[in-house]
Design a protein around this motif. Structure first.
Motif: not given
Length: 264
Positions: A33-34, A217-220, A246-248
């Motif tokens: 998760t992202l 996991t976070g994108l800033l 796999a990425a969500r």
């Protein structure tokens, strides 16, 4: 440090390493998760439009951290359904000369800081209504422990910075960011692919191995501070992850498990 070699003589770049980590999540049958947070929104404009169009093109939701004291009424019409988080009060630095910048530090009485935060909530709530979630994003990602401890009493349900805090606050979830592509230490510009991806890959790996809590996991990003190379990187990141099994990517209400808490 010597890079690990793969395919005989080719060193992996950051994209190889990210794909390899996501492949391990897929092999384990787990969703990686992202989530995406963008800071410093105050008004509509070309950069904000570009940000929202980028997210829409890749079907990736973005949460906007809005500065209450600077938010313009026209911002409400520009949101396009994006969730809003409260970005401090005015993004003003109150730290002593020579110290790292901080608005929500211990250099002022806690009561003064929390009064500003409460006013910020009222302003944003009136401006964007239900798009506002009870999540505080401290300017410069810094907040004094005493201010953090006061947040649940104001009605905030979550805190988001770019680092883990020493002590958890009861009633306050913490969901942070791990990938910031801007090279702040050298005055801005693009940090570089490998360096930008490293924190996210490390966090994904630690989650997979169970050494840190399994939080997204976070994108800033900072839409007002991104150059062309940084925009290109974010575009590719969204494309690569959105195309991996796999990425969500999660929307902010799901990230913070919003259940209707209303700051006061």
């Amino acid at each position: 440090m010597t890079e690990t070699r793969i395919d005989g003589d080719r060193a992996p770049d950051g994209w190889d390493a990210l794909a390899a980590e996501l492949d391990l999540w897929a092999a384990a049958g787990r969703p990686a998760t992202l989530w995406w947070r963008d800071d410093d929104a105050t008004a509509p404009g070309a950069a904000l439009d570009r940000l929202l169009e980028l997210g829409a093109r890749h079907d990736v939701p973005v949460a906007l951290a809005v500065i209450p004291a600077r938010a313009q009424p026209a911002l409400a019409d520009a949101l396009r359904g994006a969730a809003v988080l409260q970005h401090g009060w005015s993004h003003a630095n109150h730290a002593p000369l020579g110290a790292k910048k901080c608005e929500l530090g211990d250099d002022r009485p806690v009561e003064a800081v929390t009064a500003e935060l409460a006013e910020g909530w009222r302003r944003l709530s009136a401006l964007v209504g239900p798009a506002l979630l009870p999540v505080l994003v401290p300017p410069w990602n810094r907040i004094a422990p005493a201010v953090s401890a006061a947040l649940p009493g104001l009605g905030f349900r979550a805190l988001s910075t770019d680092r883990e805090h020493d002590a958890a606050v009861p009633g306050l979830a913490q969901v942070n960011t791990h990938l910031d592509p801007v090279d702040w230490r050298h005055g801005g510009g693009f940090l570089g692919t490998a360096a930008a991806l490293a924190g996210a890959i490390d966090h994904l790996r630690a989650r997979r191995l169970g050494t840190v809590p399994d939080r997204p996991t976070g994108l800033l990003t900072h839409h007002l501070a991104m150059d062309g190379a940084t925009w290109d990187f974010v575009d590719r990141l969204l494309a690569v992850t959105a195309g991996h099994s796999a990425a969500r990517w999660l929307a902010a209400p799901a990230v913070f498990a919003h259940r209707g808490g209303v700051p006061r």
